[in-house]
Scaffold this motif. Sequence first.
Motif, PDB file in Angstrom:
ATOM      1  N   PRO A  54       0.745  -1.213   0.023  1.00 21.08           N
ATOM      2  CA  PRO A  54       0.176   0.053   0.191  1.00 21.08           C
ATOM      3  C   PRO A  54       0.846   1.386   0.101  1.00 21.08           C
ATOM      4  N   GLY A  55       2.051   1.110  -0.394  1.00 23.92           N
ATOM      5  CA  GLY A  55       3.065   2.279  -0.713  1.00 23.92           C
ATOM      6  C   GLY A  55       3.573   2.762   0.730  1.00 23.92           C
ATOM      7  N   VAL A  56       4.139   1.714   1.456  1.00 26.89           N
ATOM      8  CA  VAL A  56       4.799   2.227   2.867  1.00 26.89           C
ATOM      9  C   VAL A  56       5.935   2.875   2.640  1.00 26.89           C
ATOM     10  N   PHE A  57       6.770   2.365   1.635  1.00 26.42           N
ATOM     11  CA  PHE A  57       7.602   3.298   1.346  1.00 26.42           C
ATOM     12  C   PHE A  57       7.854   4.109   0.080  1.00 26.42           C
ATOM     13  N   THR A  58       6.826   3.592  -0.833  1.00 26.12           N
ATOM     14  CA  THR A  58       6.884   4.329  -2.018  1.00 26.12           C
ATOM     15  C   THR A  58       6.583   5.764  -2.056  1.00 26.12           C
ATOM     16  N   VAL A  59       5.571   6.095  -1.109  1.00 28.74           N
ATOM     17  CA  VAL A  59       4.998   7.419  -1.176  1.00 28.74           C
ATOM     18  C   VAL A  59       6.162   8.365  -0.517  1.00 28.74           C
ATOM     19  N   PRO A  60       6.767   8.066   0.930  1.00 29.94           N
ATOM     20  CA  PRO A  60       7.786   8.862   1.320  1.00 29.94           C
ATOM     21  C   PRO A  60       8.943   9.005   0.345  1.00 29.94           C
ATOM     22  N   LEU A  61       9.255   7.931  -0.353  1.00 30.14           N
ATOM     23  CA  LEU A  61      10.432   8.046  -1.498  1.00 30.14           C
ATOM     24  C   LEU A  61      10.072   9.011  -2.521  1.00 30.14           C
ATOM     25  N   ALA A  62       8.611   9.209  -2.945  1.00 37.43           N
ATOM     26  CA  ALA A  62       8.409  10.234  -3.848  1.00 37.43           C
ATOM     27  C   ALA A  62       8.436  11.537  -3.291  1.00 37.43           C
TER      28      ALA A  62
END
Length: 249
Positions: A54-62
Motif C-alpha cells: 500500500p505504498g509504505v515506502f513508495t510514498v515517502p520516497l516520492a
Amino acid sequence: MTRTGGFQDDDFWTEFYDFLFSEQRHTQAEELLGASPLLAFPAGARVLDLCCGPGVFTVPLALRGYDVTGVDLSTAMLDLARKRTADAGARVTYVRADARAYEAPGRFDVVLNMFTSFGYFEDPADNARVLRTMYTCLAPGGTLVLDLAGKELLARKVTPPKVVRRGDDLLVQTDTVLDDWARLRSDWVLVRGERVTRAGLVWFVYSAVELRRMAQEAGFGRVEVFGGFDGRPYDENAERLVLRAVREV
C-alpha cells in the motif's frame, strides 16, 4: 469462519491489513528513510519499490524527490497505494505485475524490496527469478536493497503462539519450522467480534550466506550484508537481514 488463500490472495491482504500495515509501520518507513545510510540515494534517483504493497515506502520516497515506480500483484494494495499517494500530493507510477515477470531492463538506479517481501513462491527457482528481475531492472552501477527477517533471527523468535491486539481485534500467530529450516509456516487466526478468519502462510527463509550466494548467482558483483538499517554488522545483535548489492555491468 472464513479462510484466505495466503500471500497471493487479495482477501488475505485486506482482511489482515490493520496488522500488516499499521500507521506505525508507515511512520517507521519515513523515519528509516531519514536516518538510514543504506537508504540514502542520489538526488532524483529512479527507484523501483518491488512488492510495494500500500505504498509504505513508495510514498515517502516520492515526497523526497525520487522518481518512484511501485510494483505489486495485489489490486487491493495498489488501490490503497494510489489513494495514499494522491492524499500526500505525491507522484508515483504504479504497475500491477508479478515480481517474477516484471520487465524494465536497466530502467532504475535503485531497487527496494522491504519488510520480508521475498521468498513467497512455492518453487525456489521462482524466488531466484525475482532476484534476477531485480538485477535486470537496474542500470549498471545500480543498487539493490533487500530487507527480510533472516533465518538466524527467526531461530530466536519461533516460540509459542504470539498474540497481538489492535483495538477489539485479536490476532494469534503460530509458527512452525518446515523442511530442516528451508521454510516457515505461519498459521494466523484473526478474531473480529464473532467473525474468525484463518490464514496459512508458507515461505522460504534464508540465512545471510544463502541470500548472498543467491544474489551472486543472479549476477550481482558486490554484495554486502548488514544487521540493520543503521549499517550494523550481521551478528548476534542483528535486528534485520539487510542485503545491499550492486549491478556492476
